[in-house]
Scaffold this active site. Structure first.
Site, PDB file in Angstrom:
ATOM      1  N   LYS A   1      46.666  50.941  22.659  1.00 13.68           N
ATOM      2  CA  LYS A   1      47.541  50.229  23.586  1.00 13.68           C
ATOM      3  C   LYS A   1      48.921  50.860  23.654  1.00 13.68           C
ATOM      4  O   LYS A   1      49.543  50.915  24.727  1.00 13.68           O
ATOM      5  CB  LYS A   1      47.624  48.749  23.201  1.00 13.68           C
ATOM      6  CG  LYS A   1      46.315  47.988  23.403  1.00 13.68           C
ATOM      7  CD  LYS A   1      45.825  48.059  24.846  1.00 13.68           C
ATOM      8  CE  LYS A   1      44.593  47.205  25.085  1.00 13.68           C
ATOM      9  NZ  LYS A   1      44.121  47.258  26.488  1.00 13.68           N
TER      10      LYS A   1
ATOM     11  N   TYR B   1      43.230  49.615  17.775  1.00 16.20           N
ATOM     12  CA  TYR B   1      43.581  48.872  18.987  1.00 16.20           C
ATOM     13  C   TYR B   1      45.055  49.071  19.320  1.00 16.20           C
ATOM     14  O   TYR B   1      45.423  49.355  20.470  1.00 16.20           O
ATOM     15  CB  TYR B   1      43.258  47.392  18.796  1.00 16.20           C
ATOM     16  CG  TYR B   1      43.511  46.543  20.014  1.00 16.20           C
ATOM     17  CD1 TYR B   1      42.566  46.475  21.044  1.00 16.20           C
ATOM     18  CD2 TYR B   1      44.672  45.795  20.145  1.00 16.20           C
ATOM     19  CE1 TYR B   1      42.790  45.692  22.173  1.00 16.20           C
ATOM     20  CE2 TYR B   1      44.906  45.009  21.265  1.00 16.20           C
ATOM     21  CZ  TYR B   1      43.965  44.958  22.275  1.00 16.20           C
ATOM     22  OH  TYR B   1      44.193  44.182  23.386  1.00 16.20           O
TER      23      TYR B   1
END
Length: 291
Positions: free
Chosen positions: A175, A171
């Protein structure tokens, strides 16, 4: 069965900041009463005059948001698309042009945040595919229309996980990749009048992240209170805080802003963690410094 509960909306203004523009918002579906960032942006943009294409992989969720947009008098349509499939991305962008005449704003919001305590190559690929590659594919689909029209605005919904450690590795990598991609694309397409910026939410109260409280604490944790106390204001952020920041980037008011990243986190990432301990401790029955 899809939850038919209506979204609870705060008091929202109508100032026409996106009047006459078409906005595509990915991951804009919703469920129940609490709005996620995609639904909040779709509703707010529509209230500000935009024609909104609600893009989601789940029809029930997409239509839940569509009802909310129309309930406040906004204009919207739904496109069901898996953003990891290039043809579906192109179809969504083409449908926006066919239905509304242009693509002026693209918000890359669709994302997943699965439990990464047990990692695998399959999980890594899935997170990066949706959270990063999907954003790239939607840009590839929307940018030709923006170039033809003489410009546009792309808003990446990143995360403070791309700025600081603490979330799942895949994640965080995805990002952080969005931030790098936005800077590179802002350079590549800047002379075509296309601006690309990143909104990086902190631990705001949205359905996707309500259960996250971090690790290393003993005792009973009030996760939402802890996340509120982690910020300098001591208040809890919501999807609407993210939506208003995205609205600025989407509107002509930010015409001279591109390749920027703004954290919507009440200053969480701008303070030394140790000074926040007294505030955080009040959210836990007992706490340990041994981690």
């Amino acid at each position: 069965m899809q939850d038919a509960s209506e979204l609870i909306l705060p008091e929202l203004s109508r100032n026409g900041r996106l009047q006459g523009r078409t906005a595509i918002v990915t991951g804009a579906g919703s469920h129940g009463e609490l709005a996620g960032t995609g639904a909040a942006m779709a509703i707010l943009f529509a209230l500000e005059g935009a024609q909104v294409l609600v893009v989601d992989v789940d029809r029930g969720r997409a239509e839940h948001t569509l009802r909310a947009v129309r309930a406040v008098g906004g204009t919207a349509e739904v496109a069901i698309a898996d953003i990891t499939v290039p043809d579906m991305c192109r179809s969504a962008a083409d449908f926006a042009v066919e239905r509304f005449g242009s693509v002026d704003v693209l918000v890359n919001n669709a994302a997943i945040a699965p439990d990464e305590s047990t990692t695998s190559d399959e999980l890594w690929q899935r997170v990066v595919d949706i959270n990063l590659r999907g954003a790239q594919l939607m840009c590839d689909a929307a940018i030709p229309h923006m170039r033809q029209a003489g410009g546009g605005s792309i808003v990446m919904i990143g995360s403070i996980a791309g700025l600081r450690g603490g979330a799942g590795v895949a994640y965080s990598a995805a990002k952080a990749g969005m931030i790098g991609m936005a800077k590179s694309m802002a350079f590549t397409h800047g002379r075509a009048g296309i601006r690309i910026n990143v909104v990086a939410p902190g631990h705001v109260a949205i359905p996707m992240g309500l259960g996250y409280s971090g690790a290393g604490w003993d005792g009973e944790v009030n996760a939402r209170e802890m996340r509120a106390q982690a910020g300098l204001s001591g208040t809890e952020g919501t999807a609407w805080d993210v939506a208003y920041t995205a609205l600025f980037f989407a509107s002509p008011e930010s015409r001279y802003v591109t390749a920027a990243t703004v954290a919507v986190d009440a200053g969480t990432t701008e303070v030394m963690p140790i000074v926040m301990l007294p505030y955080l401790a009040g959210s836990v029955g007992s706490y340990s410094t041994s981690g």
